[in-house]
Design a protein around this motif. Structure first.
Motif, PDB file in Angstrom:
ATOM      1  N   PRO A 163      -5.812  76.968  79.536  1.00 14.07           N
ATOM      2  CA  PRO A 163      -6.724  78.236  78.930  1.00 14.07           C
ATOM      3  C   PRO A 163      -8.041  77.865  78.354  1.00 14.07           C
ATOM      4  O   PRO A 163      -8.154  76.769  77.848  1.00 14.07           O
ATOM      5  CB  PRO A 163      -5.701  78.680  77.791  1.00 14.07           C
ATOM      6  CG  PRO A 163      -4.959  77.542  77.400  1.00 14.07           C
ATOM      7  CD  PRO A 163      -4.609  76.890  78.488  1.00 14.07           C
ATOM      8  N   THR A 168     -11.031  82.692  79.139  1.00 12.54           N
ATOM      9  CA  THR A 168      -9.953  83.609  79.736  1.00 12.54           C
ATOM     10  C   THR A 168      -8.865  84.239  78.790  1.00 12.54           C
ATOM     11  O   THR A 168      -7.743  84.307  78.982  1.00 12.54           O
ATOM     12  CB  THR A 168      -9.053  82.320  80.501  1.00 12.54           C
ATOM     13  OG1 THR A 168      -8.567  81.114  79.697  1.00 12.54           O
ATOM     14  CG2 THR A 168     -10.133  82.043  81.655  1.00 12.54           C
ATOM     15  N   GLU A 186      -7.233  87.408  79.525  1.00 12.15           N
ATOM     16  CA  GLU A 186      -6.452  87.405  80.894  1.00 12.15           C
ATOM     17  C   GLU A 186      -5.176  86.750  80.465  1.00 12.15           C
ATOM     18  O   GLU A 186      -4.137  86.981  81.085  1.00 12.15           O
ATOM     19  CB  GLU A 186      -7.090  86.650  81.830  1.00 12.15           C
ATOM     20  CG  GLU A 186      -8.555  86.998  82.360  1.00 12.15           C
ATOM     21  CD  GLU A 186      -9.090  86.073  83.294  1.00 12.15           C
ATOM     22  OE1 GLU A 186      -8.623  85.026  83.862  1.00 12.15           O
ATOM     23  OE2 GLU A 186     -10.463  85.754  83.054  1.00 12.15           O
TER      24      GLU A 186
END
Length: 303
Positions: free
Chosen positions: A196, A200, A203
């Motif tokens: 990560p 992001t 997401e």
């Protein structure tokens, strides 16, 4: 006749609180939060550390005095002469019948912060909880680390350094929370799937993650005073309970402080962790939805 106040015009229903009503809510909020702020401030004055609860005041940037301070949130007029002391705060102004938040103060940097929070909260709420990380982020934060570099080095590792490393090497790391992953030791980071980043987060964030649910507190206080203090308090108390589970499942031996371990190195421990993780996801859901609704109610975000 005076022109309509922006706060009043923005809300279909404006609630006027009498001085006794809002003073009682203000006192109740301060007393509720002093259960946590008082012990922390006393520990800090004595130079003592608490490996579980200090996190709520040191990692998160909201000061104890801010946490104790009551705000009614938008759509509320505080009546009575005592309400004039709220005018010392830059977000308040005088309105017919009393004092209220000035929604015109919600602009610029505040609005941009709220937009980012709304994006993250909405994306997280849309996903199903994932319950297969088993709290191994805390183990990855001490993996192959020298004893003097361990974050809570005043507390022993329950399995010792070698046993802790063996757990990390025997189980998959599946942490999707950037603010946990960034504290992994360098040898642990390549073991994690996914990788990560801050970019992001929308997401990858998911409602089964303990840290995503703890961070509802961060979202709430970053929206303050444009959300009620009681919502900040609800998110804070949820974060306290989650932090206790987080550390019970960690590699640290916290039994002297009264925390029974959840041994995630065993199948039964992982099952118990996932059960409690699911329960916290259930408890966090209405708070996340409330924060989303509050964001939508703000004037520059669609209200």
């Amino acid at each position: 006749m005076s022109s309509p106040d922006p706060l009043v015009a923005h809300h279909d229903r404006v609630r006027v609180l009498t001085e006794p009503e809002w003073c009682a809510r203000e006192r109740a909020h301060a007393e509720r939060m002093r259960r946590w702020t008082g012990p922390y401030l006393r520990r800090r004055a004595r130079g003592e550390k608490h490996p579980v609860h200090d996190f709520l005041f040191q990692y998160y940037s909201y000061r104890p005095s801010q946490l104790e301070r009551w705000h009614p949130g938008p759509g509320v007029v505080l009546a009575g002469e005592a309400a004039r002391r709220f005018l010392e705060r830059p977000e308040y102004h005088e309105v017919p019948g009393g004092v209220a938040l000035d929604l015109a103060a919600f602009d610029g940097k505040r609005a941009e912060t709220a937009r980012r929070l709304l994006t993250l909260l909405t994306a997280t709420a849309a996903r199903a909880p994932r319950l297969n990380c088993f709290g191994l982020h805390e183990w990855a934060m001490v993996y192959r680390q020298d004893a003097d570099q361990v974050r809570h080095n005043q507390v022993p590792l329950r399995l010792g350094p070698a046993g802790t490393d063996a757990v990390v090497e025997s189980l998959p790391l599946r942490c999707g929370h950037y603010d946990a992953f960034r504290f992994f030791t360098p040898p642990a980071r390549p073991l994690n799937e996914p990788q990560p980043t801050r970019a992001t987060r929308p997401e990858l964030e998911q409602p089964g993650c303990l840290h995503a649910n703890m961070d509802l507190y961060k979202a709430a206080f970053r929206l303050s005073p444009f959300v009620p203090a009681e919502l900040v308090a609800d998110c804070f108390e949820l974060a306290v309970a989650i932090r206790e589970l987080d550390m019970r499942a960690s590699p640290y031996d916290l039994r002297p402080l009264g925390y029974a371990p959840i041994p995630v190195e065993t199948p039964s421990g992982r099952a118990e962790y996932a059960r409690q993780q699911a329960e916290f996801a259930r408890r966090a859901a209405p708070l996340r939805h409330e924060l989303v609704a509050r964001c939508h109610d703000l004037p520059t975000l669609g209200g």
